[in-house]
Design a protein around this motif. Structure first.
Motif, PDB file in Angstrom:
ATOM      1  N   GLY A 172     -56.170 -16.694 -47.918  1.00  0.00           N
ATOM      2  CA  GLY A 172     -57.615 -16.681 -47.887  1.00  0.00           C
ATOM      3  C   GLY A 172     -58.196 -16.748 -46.489  1.00  0.00           C
ATOM      4  O   GLY A 172     -59.308 -17.245 -46.284  1.00  0.00           O
ATOM      5  N   GLU A 173     -57.476 -16.198 -45.503  1.00  0.00           N
ATOM      6  CA  GLU A 173     -57.929 -16.251 -44.118  1.00  0.00           C
ATOM      7  C   GLU A 173     -58.887 -15.103 -43.819  1.00  0.00           C
ATOM      8  O   GLU A 173     -58.691 -13.980 -44.284  1.00  0.00           O
ATOM      9  CB  GLU A 173     -56.733 -16.178 -43.166  1.00  0.00           C
ATOM     10  CG  GLU A 173     -55.766 -17.341 -43.304  1.00  0.00           C
ATOM     11  CD  GLU A 173     -54.491 -17.119 -42.512  1.00  0.00           C
ATOM     12  OE1 GLU A 173     -54.122 -18.005 -41.723  1.00  0.00           O
ATOM     13  OE2 GLU A 173     -53.861 -16.055 -42.699  1.00  0.00           O
ATOM     14  N   THR A 174     -59.887 -15.381 -42.991  1.00  0.00           N
ATOM     15  CA  THR A 174     -60.831 -14.327 -42.632  1.00  0.00           C
ATOM     16  C   THR A 174     -60.153 -13.222 -41.826  1.00  0.00           C
ATOM     17  O   THR A 174     -60.573 -12.067 -41.875  1.00  0.00           O
ATOM     18  CB  THR A 174     -62.003 -14.892 -41.824  1.00  0.00           C
ATOM     19  OG1 THR A 174     -61.504 -15.495 -40.619  1.00  0.00           O
ATOM     20  CG2 THR A 174     -62.775 -15.923 -42.615  1.00  0.00           C
ATOM     21  N   LEU A 175     -59.111 -13.566 -41.072  1.00  0.00           N
ATOM     22  CA  LEU A 175     -58.381 -12.581 -40.284  1.00  0.00           C
ATOM     23  C   LEU A 175     -57.243 -11.935 -41.080  1.00  0.00           C
ATOM     24  O   LEU A 175     -56.499 -11.118 -40.544  1.00  0.00           O
ATOM     25  CB  LEU A 175     -57.824 -13.218 -39.010  1.00  0.00           C
ATOM     26  CG  LEU A 175     -58.862 -13.606 -37.950  1.00  0.00           C
ATOM     27  CD1 LEU A 175     -58.198 -14.318 -36.779  1.00  0.00           C
ATOM     28  CD2 LEU A 175     -59.630 -12.386 -37.464  1.00  0.00           C
ATOM     29  N   GLY A 176     -57.089 -12.309 -42.341  1.00  0.00           N
ATOM     30  CA  GLY A 176     -56.085 -11.673 -43.183  1.00  0.00           C
ATOM     31  C   GLY A 176     -56.439 -10.220 -43.460  1.00  0.00           C
ATOM     32  O   GLY A 176     -57.598  -9.805 -43.385  1.00  0.00           O
ATOM     33  N   GLN A 177     -55.439  -9.428 -43.769  1.00  0.00           N
ATOM     34  CA  GLN A 177     -55.621  -8.006 -44.046  1.00  0.00           C
ATOM     35  C   GLN A 177     -55.809  -7.774 -45.551  1.00  0.00           C
ATOM     36  O   GLN A 177     -55.433  -8.607 -46.374  1.00  0.00           O
ATOM     37  CB  GLN A 177     -54.398  -7.222 -43.554  1.00  0.00           C
ATOM     38  CG  GLN A 177     -54.079  -7.449 -42.091  1.00  0.00           C
ATOM     39  CD  GLN A 177     -55.225  -7.029 -41.193  1.00  0.00           C
ATOM     40  OE1 GLN A 177     -55.639  -5.881 -41.177  1.00  0.00           O
ATOM     41  NE2 GLN A 177     -55.737  -7.985 -40.415  1.00  0.00           N
ATOM     42  N   GLU A 178     -56.387  -6.657 -45.899  1.00  0.00           N
ATOM     43  CA  GLU A 178     -56.511  -6.335 -47.324  1.00  0.00           C
ATOM     44  C   GLU A 178     -55.126  -6.229 -47.963  1.00  0.00           C
ATOM     45  O   GLU A 178     -54.937  -6.600 -49.121  1.00  0.00           O
ATOM     46  CB  GLU A 178     -57.279  -5.024 -47.495  1.00  0.00           C
ATOM     47  CG  GLU A 178     -58.744  -5.116 -47.091  1.00  0.00           C
ATOM     48  CD  GLU A 178     -59.465  -6.253 -47.810  1.00  0.00           C
ATOM     49  OE1 GLU A 178     -59.253  -6.419 -49.033  1.00  0.00           O
ATOM     50  OE2 GLU A 178     -60.241  -6.985 -47.149  1.00  0.00           O
ATOM     51  N   LYS A 179     -54.178  -5.758 -47.185  1.00  0.00           N
ATOM     52  CA  LYS A 179     -52.799  -5.678 -47.643  1.00  0.00           C
ATOM     53  C   LYS A 179     -51.901  -6.106 -46.496  1.00  0.00           C
ATOM     54  O   LYS A 179     -52.109  -5.696 -45.356  1.00  0.00           O
ATOM     55  CB  LYS A 179     -52.464  -4.253 -48.073  1.00  0.00           C
ATOM     56  CG  LYS A 179     -51.066  -4.086 -48.643  1.00  0.00           C
ATOM     57  CD  LYS A 179     -50.820  -2.639 -49.067  1.00  0.00           C
ATOM     58  CE  LYS A 179     -49.419  -2.468 -49.638  1.00  0.00           C
ATOM     59  NZ  LYS A 179     -49.156  -1.057 -50.046  1.00  0.00           N
ATOM     60  N   GLU A 180     -50.910  -6.917 -46.771  1.00  0.00           N
ATOM     61  CA  GLU A 180     -50.035  -7.387 -45.694  1.00  0.00           C
ATOM     62  C   GLU A 180     -49.350  -6.201 -45.022  1.00  0.00           C
ATOM     63  O   GLU A 180     -49.110  -5.156 -45.638  1.00  0.00           O
ATOM     64  CB  GLU A 180     -48.992  -8.366 -46.222  1.00  0.00           C
ATOM     65  CG  GLU A 180     -47.931  -7.760 -47.122  1.00  0.00           C
ATOM     66  CD  GLU A 180     -46.870  -8.768 -47.512  1.00  0.00           C
ATOM     67  OE1 GLU A 180     -45.688  -8.522 -47.160  1.00  0.00           O
ATOM     68  OE2 GLU A 180     -47.198  -9.775 -48.154  1.00  0.00           O
ATOM     69  N   ASP A 181     -49.060  -6.343 -43.748  1.00  0.00           N
ATOM     70  CA  ASP A 181     -48.382  -5.269 -43.022  1.00  0.00           C
ATOM     71  C   ASP A 181     -47.454  -5.874 -41.977  1.00  0.00           C
ATOM     72  O   ASP A 181     -47.357  -7.101 -41.832  1.00  0.00           O
ATOM     73  CB  ASP A 181     -49.383  -4.297 -42.388  1.00  0.00           C
ATOM     74  CG  ASP A 181     -50.324  -4.968 -41.385  1.00  0.00           C
ATOM     75  OD1 ASP A 181     -49.890  -5.894 -40.663  1.00  0.00           O
ATOM     76  OD2 ASP A 181     -51.504  -4.574 -41.320  1.00  0.00           O
ATOM     77  N   ALA A 182     -46.752  -5.018 -41.260  1.00  0.00           N
ATOM     78  CA  ALA A 182     -45.785  -5.464 -40.244  1.00  0.00           C
ATOM     79  C   ALA A 182     -46.367  -5.444 -38.838  1.00  0.00           C
ATOM     80  O   ALA A 182     -45.631  -5.637 -37.867  1.00  0.00           O
ATOM     81  CB  ALA A 182     -44.537  -4.592 -40.301  1.00  0.00           C
ATOM     82  N   CYS A 183     -47.677  -5.231 -38.711  1.00  0.00           N
ATOM     83  CA  CYS A 183     -48.290  -5.136 -37.394  1.00  0.00           C
ATOM     84  C   CYS A 183     -48.332  -6.494 -36.693  1.00  0.00           C
ATOM     85  O   CYS A 183     -48.508  -7.533 -37.327  1.00  0.00           O
ATOM     86  CB  CYS A 183     -49.704  -4.582 -37.501  1.00  0.00           C
ATOM     87  SG  CYS A 183     -49.793  -2.854 -37.967  1.00  0.00           S
ATOM     88  N   THR A 184     -48.186  -6.452 -35.389  1.00  0.00           N
ATOM     89  CA  THR A 184     -48.267  -7.643 -34.556  1.00  0.00           C
ATOM     90  C   THR A 184     -49.242  -7.372 -33.417  1.00  0.00           C
ATOM     91  O   THR A 184     -49.736  -6.255 -33.253  1.00  0.00           O
ATOM     92  CB  THR A 184     -46.899  -7.991 -33.944  1.00  0.00           C
ATOM     93  OG1 THR A 184     -46.515  -6.938 -33.036  1.00  0.00           O
ATOM     94  CG2 THR A 184     -45.835  -8.157 -35.012  1.00  0.00           C
ATOM     95  N   MET A 185     -49.520  -8.389 -32.649  1.00  0.00           N
ATOM     96  CA  MET A 185     -50.180  -8.154 -31.375  1.00  0.00           C
ATOM     97  C   MET A 185     -49.177  -7.503 -30.427  1.00  0.00           C
ATOM     98  O   MET A 185     -47.968  -7.710 -30.557  1.00  0.00           O
ATOM     99  CB  MET A 185     -50.723  -9.471 -30.809  1.00  0.00           C
ATOM    100  CG  MET A 185     -51.947  -9.980 -31.570  1.00  0.00           C
ATOM    101  SD  MET A 185     -52.514 -11.615 -31.042  1.00  0.00           S
ATOM    102  CE  MET A 185     -51.418 -12.650 -32.033  1.00  0.00           C
ATOM    103  N   GLY A 186     -49.684  -6.719 -29.479  1.00  0.00           N
ATOM    104  CA  GLY A 186     -48.796  -5.958 -28.615  1.00  0.00           C
ATOM    105  C   GLY A 186     -48.368  -6.702 -27.375  1.00  0.00           C
ATOM    106  O   GLY A 186     -48.425  -7.931 -27.296  1.00  0.00           O
ATOM    107  N   MET A 187     -47.907  -5.950 -26.387  1.00  0.00           N
ATOM    108  CA  MET A 187     -47.453  -6.522 -25.124  1.00  0.00           C
ATOM    109  C   MET A 187     -48.221  -5.856 -23.990  1.00  0.00           C
ATOM    110  O   MET A 187     -48.783  -4.769 -24.140  1.00  0.00           O
ATOM    111  CB  MET A 187     -45.944  -6.343 -24.954  1.00  0.00           C
ATOM    112  CG  MET A 187     -45.465  -4.908 -25.012  1.00  0.00           C
ATOM    113  SD  MET A 187     -43.655  -4.788 -24.925  1.00  0.00           S
ATOM    114  CE  MET A 187     -43.208  -5.397 -26.543  1.00  0.00           C
ATOM    115  N   SER A 188     -48.246  -6.541 -22.848  1.00  0.00           N
ATOM    116  CA  SER A 188     -49.043  -6.070 -21.713  1.00  0.00           C
ATOM    117  C   SER A 188     -48.254  -6.138 -20.421  1.00  0.00           C
ATOM    118  O   SER A 188     -47.367  -6.982 -20.258  1.00  0.00           O
ATOM    119  CB  SER A 188     -50.308  -6.926 -21.554  1.00  0.00           C
ATOM    120  OG  SER A 188     -51.189  -6.759 -22.628  1.00  0.00           O
ATOM    121  N   ILE A 189     -48.617  -5.247 -19.503  1.00  0.00           N
ATOM    122  CA  ILE A 189     -48.139  -5.293 -18.126  1.00  0.00           C
ATOM    123  C   ILE A 189     -49.350  -5.531 -17.228  1.00  0.00           C
ATOM    124  O   ILE A 189     -50.412  -4.940 -17.418  1.00  0.00           O
ATOM    125  CB  ILE A 189     -47.424  -3.983 -17.739  1.00  0.00           C
ATOM    126  CG1 ILE A 189     -45.982  -3.992 -18.273  1.00  0.00           C
ATOM    127  CG2 ILE A 189     -47.419  -3.777 -16.228  1.00  0.00           C
ATOM    128  CD1 ILE A 189     -45.196  -2.733 -17.961  1.00  0.00           C
TER     129      ILE A 189
END
Length: 599
Positions: A172-189
């Motif tokens: 029930g999180e506001t940042l939850g997705q409509e459907k779970e997925d395998a996405c993550t936050m990315g990486m940076s240089i």
């Protein structure tokens, strides 16, 4: 052919995989409790995302009086005193020195963990490959901690873990997705630039992307709430280009090298844009450094006895087993990073956190591998909660907390779960006595201190002994202000055995005495260098010099203290202690608490 290569075997009480800030402080916390510790680190230096290889700023809990204490504060104050111009390589050396000086710690640098041996649901040993010596190194231990960020021990041991974003239905999180997925936050240089007194040309490498206008990578925020822009104003206290980010929509773990190659095209292209495309007023700025190792935000997350959610964070995280805390906003980065722009693909959504939240011990050990701890960005949290807990200030206090729990497990020869069940209050006491801050738990004051008479007003005395080492809100009076030459006196009705004296000075929460530059007031770490940069300084409110007298006899003296938290073993019998302040760093000495410890 493997048999032709050298093999070494070590034994210890506690083996830590990963030498970022969380792993370093976990090792140090356990070692200071007497445990024999080995750190297996796959890089040539410690520090992880804060190291000279990546140079991400350390960030943590928002709020003037919520900044992290404990080992992170100790490291920062050492670095300020010894590295005032904030040279990144000297930051590496300061952290390295902090661990090397403890005889209970052995560092295995350039060693990548690649195997683990199990006995049922317990880890028996891990094996790493040390690339500089072409040697396989096996470490046998009673307890293991995964501070690798990538949870390397999860696939090697069968420890339960998660990856990706949960659905709204799950928690029930506001940042939850409509459907779970395998996405993550990315990486940076990141890159670092320096201002000069003359025009400096920049010719981009052939592989660099071309961004002819700001709109090439900017986002139209429109009415999107809490969206963060792709700002590229370079300066001493300006942007660090955190949004040059990729890889979250794919496999940010196994495709890391491919993503790095694309990030290099992006970061050089952004600098080319700043220098050569449109007028950014950067004619005199020179490119000083570009990272070749991306900083990661998210890959695998372990599952512990408790999974921290967005709701816990927004509600303040009131856990009975609170051993750490956070306070960074829910900062959920778009997994697509720079691949897409526009209102629907802003680089990050940031939801403010109104108060510091506690984090439980139950989120720092595996629920199905009996002797596995973890700390850092891979703790037992949902993706939404991770968007706050992943920052390095929070990871640092998590590392110190987990290492303290591991030291307690070594002491009692018990599992991490039993530490939670039977020894949580002891872990909390050790942390608080060591200068850590827990927002919902006061320190217990030593009976010897409560019995002492003091040469201060009663209101000041109560403030020094109220169980908090810091003010809790703006305008709250806290502790004692004295000028060098003044003294604090403690006395009893008869001679007493005086153990360890514990002093907590004001580290100047305003930070104005520490730095003239706004970014360095948050944490003393530098990326870009403009003409406005000024070296950092120890906090003006810390006592640089002081003398301790027992019944008139000098028993301790220092003239070069640089720490706001000090423990002094006295172990004398006396009826009166006198602490004479001889020098500060420019302001009145601020003392937030005084106490005794039995250690």
């Amino acid at each position: 052919m493997q048999d032709a290569l050298k093999k070494i075997r070590y034994q210890c009480d506690f083996c830590v995989i990963g030498g970022g800030l969380s792993g370093s402080f976990a090792a140090l916390a356990a070692a200071r409790m007497g445990a024999k510790v080995i750190v297996m680190q796959d890089r040539p230096m410690l520090g992880g995302n804060a190291s000279s290889e990546i140079r991400m700023w350390v960030r943590g809990a928002k709020g003037k009086y919520n900044r992290e204490g404990g080992m992170l504060n100790e490291l920062e104050e050492r670095n300020i005193a010894r590295n005032p111009t904030l040279v990144p390589s000297l930051f590496d050396a300061t952290l390295y020195d902090l661990l090397r000086e403890n005889e209970n710690i052995q560092l295995l640098m350039n060693t990548s963990c690649l195997d683990a041996k199990m006995d049922g649901n317990k880890i028996v040993s891990v094996t790493g490959w040390q690339m500089t010596t072409y040697t396989y190194i096996t470490v046998e231990a009673d307890y293991f901690a995964d501070c690798s960020g990538d949870s390397i021990l999860a696939p090697l041991t069968g420890a339960e873990y998660r990856k990706g974003r949960e659905s709204k239905a799950a928690y029930g999180e506001t940042l939850g997705q409509e459907k779970e997925d395998a996405c993550t936050m990315g990486m940076s240089i990141l890159l670092a630039a320096r201002e000069t007194d003359h025009p400096v040309k920049f010719t981009p490498p052939a592989f660099a992307n071309c961004y002819p206008t700001d709109e090439s990578f900017s986002n139209e925020l429109g009415k999107t709430v809490h969206a963060q822009p792709r700002s590229h104003h370079i300066g001493t206290s300006r942007d660090n280009l955190w949004w040059v980010e990729l890889g979250g929509e794919g496999d940010s773990l196994h495709d890391a090298d491919k993503i790095r190659d694309e990030l290099l095209r992006c970061i050089y292209g952004v600098w080319d844009h700043i220098k050569n495309q449109e007028d950014h007023g950067m004619e005199n700025w020179d490119l000083e450094w570009v990272g070749f190792l991306p900083g990661k935000r998210e890959t695998r997350r372990y599952v512990g006895d408790y999974v921290v959610t967005e709701h816990d964070i927004l509600a303040g995280g009131h856990f009975e087993d609170e051993v750490a805390y956070g306070g960074w906003p829910l900062d959920d980065h778009n997994p697509y990073g720079m691949r897409q722009t526009g209102e629907s693909n802003v680089p990050s959504i940031m939801i403010p956190v109104e108060e510091p939240y506690g984090l439980p011990l139950r989120a720092l050990y595996s629920r199905n591998v009996e002797n596995l701890f973890f700390a850092g960005r891979n703790i037992s949290v949902t993706h939404a909660a991770l968007s706050s807990t992943r920052v390095m200030g929070t990871c640092s206090v998590l590392g110190q907390a987990m290492g303290t729990a591991a030291g307690t497990a070594v002491k009692y020869h018990c599992s991490p779960r039993r530490v939670w069940e039977e020894h949580t209050k002891e872990v909390q006491k050790i942390l608080l006595d060591a200068g850590a801050f827990l927002p919902h738990i006061k320190r217990d004051i030593h009976p010897l201190m409560l019995e002492a008479s003091m040469n201060v007003e009663e209101q000041v005395r109560l403030s020094l002994l109220n169980g908090w080492d810091r003010p809790r809100q703006e305008g709250e009076e806290k502790g004692l202000l004295q000028t060098p030459g003044d003294a604090l006196e403690l006395s009893w009705d008869a001679p007493r055995e005086i153990p360890v004296l514990r002093l907590k000075f004001d580290p100047d929460y305003s930070r104005f005495s520490v730095s003239d530059n706004a970014k360095m007031r948050v944490f003393a770490q530098k990326l870009h260098t403009g003409f406005d940069f000024a070296p950092v300084r120890p906090a003006g409110t810390v006592a640089k010099g002081f003398v301790v007298y027992a019944d008139g006899e000098e028993i301790f003296r220092t003239e070069k203290n640089e720490q706001s938290f000090v423990k002094i073993p006295l172990h004398v019998q006396a009826q009166k202690l006198r602490i004479l302040w001889t020098a500060s760093y420019g302001k009145k000495v601020g003392l937030h608490s005084v106490d005794f410890l039995d250690e």
